[in-house]
Design an enzyme around this catalytic site. Structure first.
Site, PDB file in Angstrom:
ATOM      1  N   ASP A  67       0.652  -1.626  -0.205  1.00 55.07           N
ATOM      2  CA  ASP A  67       0.507   0.376   0.074  1.00 55.07           C
ATOM      3  C   ASP A  67       0.944   1.120  -0.133  1.00 55.07           C
ATOM      4  OD1 ASP A  67       0.590  -0.749   2.283  1.00 55.07           O
ATOM      5  OD2 ASP A  67      -1.057  -0.984   3.395  1.00 55.07           O
ATOM      6  N   ASN A 136      -7.564  -3.061  14.653  1.00 53.26           N
ATOM      7  CA  ASN A 136      -8.431  -3.172  13.866  1.00 53.26           C
ATOM      8  C   ASN A 136      -8.645  -4.227  12.919  1.00 53.26           C
ATOM      9  OD1 ASN A 136      -7.914  -2.291  11.643  1.00 53.26           O
ATOM     10  ND2 ASN A 136      -9.200  -0.935  11.438  1.00 53.26           N
ATOM     11  N   GLU A 143      -9.328  -1.892   5.621  1.00 55.46           N
ATOM     12  CA  GLU A 143     -10.256  -1.535   6.498  1.00 55.46           C
ATOM     13  C   GLU A 143     -11.050  -2.509   6.969  1.00 55.46           C
ATOM     14  OE1 GLU A 143      -8.215  -0.297   8.717  1.00 55.46           O
ATOM     15  OE2 GLU A 143      -8.383   1.658   8.047  1.00 55.46           O
TER      16      GLU A 143
END
Ligand code: F6R
Length: 250
Positions: A67, A136, A143
């Site tokens: 990324d 997370n 995400e």
């Protein structure tokens, strides 16, 4: 999933570097999927040391990074291209043209994502994909959400990721709000996946990745469907997994 538990960050880094070095030794022209963030820094240091000592060569290796922040130039000191240059590429003999990081400044981000996917496909996908884990449960910058996104795409970073990464910037306001990330498709198409995790603040993410339901709310959980995953983590990161009685090596 094979789980290796190491005492601390240093031992975890060494073990992870050994897995990457083994891949390169086994296949000197391998395709490595690489990650940034603080977790792999120690492993990259070991790899650079072993290169300096003549034990390892990256001459034929090709790399594809997971990324890049949207809007950051390659020479911005928080860009992931800059991170890779300074933590690994500048210290080993990998050829610059064999290293790929998504272009955060691409005028057509969607076109850049399509180009990136096509490039990775043309390489036959990664032999070994290195992943860190977000607090997370994110992998790359995939995400938590309502579905797993297959292709490389532009993503809105969650507040928890922005807060977690603010430590690298002057303030949370300076953290880019978007990134280009490899999708779940390329990650899962890698022949082998190496996940690294360290510290108590990763214990929930590691537990949900290893033991939780396979749901897009924890992107890492999809790795339970991959046939060859090695998780290398320290005791603190594995504390909830070991408390649940899951067997680990090491
Ligand atoms: C980095 C990446 C992220 C990180 C994750 C963990 O290229 O894709 O998924 O691996 O945010 O970051 P650290 O290691 O800083 O805790």
């Amino acid at each position: 999933m094979r789980i290796y538990m190491e005492k601390d960050y240093e031992a975890m880094s060494r073990r992870a570097a050994q897995v990457i070095a083994a891949e390169i030794t086994h296949n000197p022209a391998c395709v490595l999927g690489l990650a940034t963030g603080s977790t792999p820094v120690g492993a990259y240091r070991y790899l650079a040391d072993w290169y300096r000592q003549g034990q390892l060569s990256f001459k034929e290796v090709r790399s594809v990074n997971l990324d890049e922040y949207k809007g950051l130039a390659p020479d911005h000191d928080q860009s992931y291209r800059y991170f890779m240059q300074h933590n690994l590429f500048n210290h080993v003999d990998i050829l610059p043209e064999n290293t790929q990081v998504p272009d955060g400044l691409a005028p057509d981000p969607a076109g850049e994502c399509a180009r990136y996917d096509a490039y990775i496909r043309s390489l036959g996908y990664a032999h070994l994909q290195l992943l860190g884990l977000g607090r997370n449960g994110h992998i790359g910058f995939n995400e938590p959400g309502d579905s797993f996104v297959k292709e490389t795409h532009v993503v809105d970073l969650t507040q928890s990721t922005i807060d977690a990464n603010a430590r690298f910037f002057a303030s949370a306001d300076d953290v880019p709000r978007q990134a280009l990330t490899m999708g779940i498709g390329c990650i899962m198409a890698a022949r082998r996946v190496l996940v690294v995790a360290s510290g108590a603040d990763k214990a929930d993410a590691v537990y949900n990745t290893v033991c939780g339901p396979i749901v897009p709310g924890c992107p890492g959980s999809i790795l339970q469907l991959h046939p060859d995953v090695v998780l290398v983590a320290d005791e603190a990161a594995l504390s909830k997994v070991t408390a649940a009685g899951v067997p680990v090596c090491g």
